[in-house]
Design a protein around this motif. Structure first.
Motif: not given
Length: 542
Positions: A439-460
């Motif tokens: 997932q290294r490429s996805a970490l570089l290519q996906d937006s900060a908003a997309a990654w933030a949403a994944r993180v928040v969904a898991d914590l919520a």
């Protein structure tokens, strides 16, 4: 670093989420909070991938000289420069890619609140970590009193220290509960016993330079931790979850990825494995700060005011018989600098050193071939008020981990837990994810908003009020955060040879220990620089 059944994605602040190949991903609707990439510049690091548009390096606009040049301003580089200066080697300079030194131990601020971008705590040093103990005393974090070391309590982790969300509630500590007489408790005891037996046969030390590598270490290093556990009949799901969590936390890889040596070293070199109910056990004391280990690297950098050249992207290192030439790019002035030095300490990850050296030694090439580096995501979430808890749960802690969540998640730390603020209020949660290498490429290519949403969904899932209290998300992506101690790496002859290099170019980095923690990086910096300083002094005398 901190210490995971998915559920359906939640609605966050009016933004609909849809499950994607990497987990919960946002729809086209924007989240109800700004999400931004911060920290290290991927563009600077990727400048090394090509020699420039004309097929060659830029002509240098500035010529500079140094007795010793340190390349890389992480923990090892700062330690090396500090050691050289203390040894009386005056003409020392350090070139750092980013605008601020610190490597994986850098900091950030959100609305005036300090928070970490990477490593966030330091265990109290054991008897083998002499160099780290010396540093802590020099920085006023410890003192000798009546023949024992006393630490400044302001910098020790405040209570409560750790909690785990499991079976629908928060419980104290991170080891999953095991009822009396249960198979889980029996396997906890079996693992603890095997750990004690191996500790009596082999030496496990942190830093690993003190282990005295033997055939028994090699045997453990040649197999995965999962293979060792299977051979030992240790298959309990809760034990496996905890051990996998610890390995991903310290190494960026789980049981099936890291070596058995690494999995056992995690416990045997530090605090052991303590079974609940088998005697009174104190939690491992650690030093920590709102900004994490940046508290340490900031002070190391402050001691090198005129020697630290930040914002320098090193492009090439060429060793000859009488000198070393280093071509660097000054990011602020947008011009090349040509440095000439008697010696260079390469305090970069080994794969970076291999790219920079005009003639990389065979040992370096072989070590890099064996290495794997884990990508990490560190998300700082600014909250305008504390999250709600339940009376029957363990109280909010510094380190908070969810059992059975996203398999990449490692939990979060509360940056304001270490503050001396007498009341609850706004805070920053620093959330750590260790990603699969794929997932290294996805970490570089996906937006900060997309990654933030994944993180928040898991914590919520465990904090339903999080989305309504979240005001901002600042994310740091580490494409090559840490060397993963895969089987065969720690015992590699190539890795050991690099640590003994005696030419004009020396190597000092936690990669030489096959994994990345402060103790390893700092010790390599001090010892390599100390050996070089001794050689330089001897030549002056003769």
């Amino acid at each position: 670093m901190p210490r995971l059944s998915r559920r359906a994605c939640l609605a966050l602040g009016g933004a609909a989420l849809a499950a994607g190949p990497l987990g919960c991903a946002p729809s086209k609707d924007a989240p109800g909070y700004p999400a931004t990439w911060v920290g290290a510049s991927a563009e600077r690091g990727h400048r090394l991938r090509s020699p420039g548009p004309a097929g060659g390096w830029p002509a240098a606009a500035v010529q500079r000289r140094a007795s010793v040049l340190v390349v890389g301003g992480g923990v090892a580089g700062l330690a090396a420069a500090r050691t050289l200066v203390q040894a009386g080697i005056d003409d020392v300079h350090l070139l750092e890619l980013e605008d601020h030194a610190g490597g994986n131990s850098r900091a950030h601020r959100m609305s005036g609140m300090a928070c970490p971008l990477g490593a966030h705590y330091l265990p109290l040093p054991g008897p083998d970590a002499r160099e780290v103990a010396e540093l802590l005393e020099a920085l006023g974090l410890s003192r000798q009193q009546a023949g024992r070391t006393v630490y400044d309590e302001r910098h020790l982790c405040h209570s409560p220290q750790e909690r785990l969300f499991i079976d629908g509630a928060w419980v104290d500590g991170l080891l999953p509960p095991a009822p009396a007489g249960s198979p889980t408790l029996a396997q906890y005891r079996r693992f603890a016993q095997r750990l004690r037996e191996l500790g009596a046969e082999l030496r496990f030390a942190m830093p690993t330079l003190g282990s005295g590598w033997q055939a028994g270490h090699d045997a453990l290093d040649r197999q995965t931790f999962e293979q060792w556990l299977q051979a030992e009949g240790l298959d309990d799901a809760r034990l496996r979850w905890y051990l996998d969590y610890c390995c991903r936390d310290d190494y960026g890889g789980g049981l099936a990825v890291v070596s058995a040596w690494a999995g056992l070293h995690y416990f045997a070199s530090r605090h052991g494995f303590h079974v609940p109910g088998d005697g009174e056990v104190e939690r491992e004391p650690v030093l920590t700060w709102p900004q994490g280990n940046a508290w340490l690297t900031e002070r190391l950098a402050q001691a090198l005011p005129d020697r630290l050249q930040a914002g320098r992207t090193v492009l090439r290192v060429s060793e000859s018989r009488h000198e070393v030439r280093v071509l660097a790019w000054d990011e602020a002035r947008q011009q090349a600098e040509d440095w000439t030095a008697g010696h260079v300490v390469m305090a970069t990850p080994l794969f970076i050193a291999a790219r920079l050296l005009a003639q990389a030694p065979s040992g370096l090439v072989e070590a890099v071939r064996q290495q794997r580096h884990a990508p990490w995501l560190v998300s700082n979430l600014q909250l305008d008020e504390p999250l709600q808890g339940r009376r029957r749960d363990a109280p909010p802690s510094w380190d908070n981990v969810r059992h059975g969540g996203d398999p990449r998640a490692l939990g979060y730390v509360d940056a304001m837990h270490q503050s001396l603020r007498p009341h609850a209020g706004p805070t920053v949660l620093t959330v750590y994810w260790a990603l699969p290498i794929a997932q290294r490429s996805a970490l570089l290519q996906d937006s900060a908003a997309a990654w933030a949403a994944r993180v928040v969904a898991d914590l919520a899932v465990v904090h339903p009020d999080l989305p309504t209290k979240l005001r901002r998300a600042d994310l740091m992506r580490w494409g090559h955060a840490m060397s993963v101690p895969v089987p065969g790496l720690r015992g590699s002859a190539a890795l050991q040879a690099l640590g003994r290099a005696a030419g004009r170019v020396r190597f000092a980095h936690a990669d030489l220990s096959a994994y990345s923690v402060f103790e390893e990086a700092y010790t390599w910096g001090v010892r390599v620089a100390g050996r070089l300083a001794g050689e330089l002094r001897s030549r002056r005398v003769s």
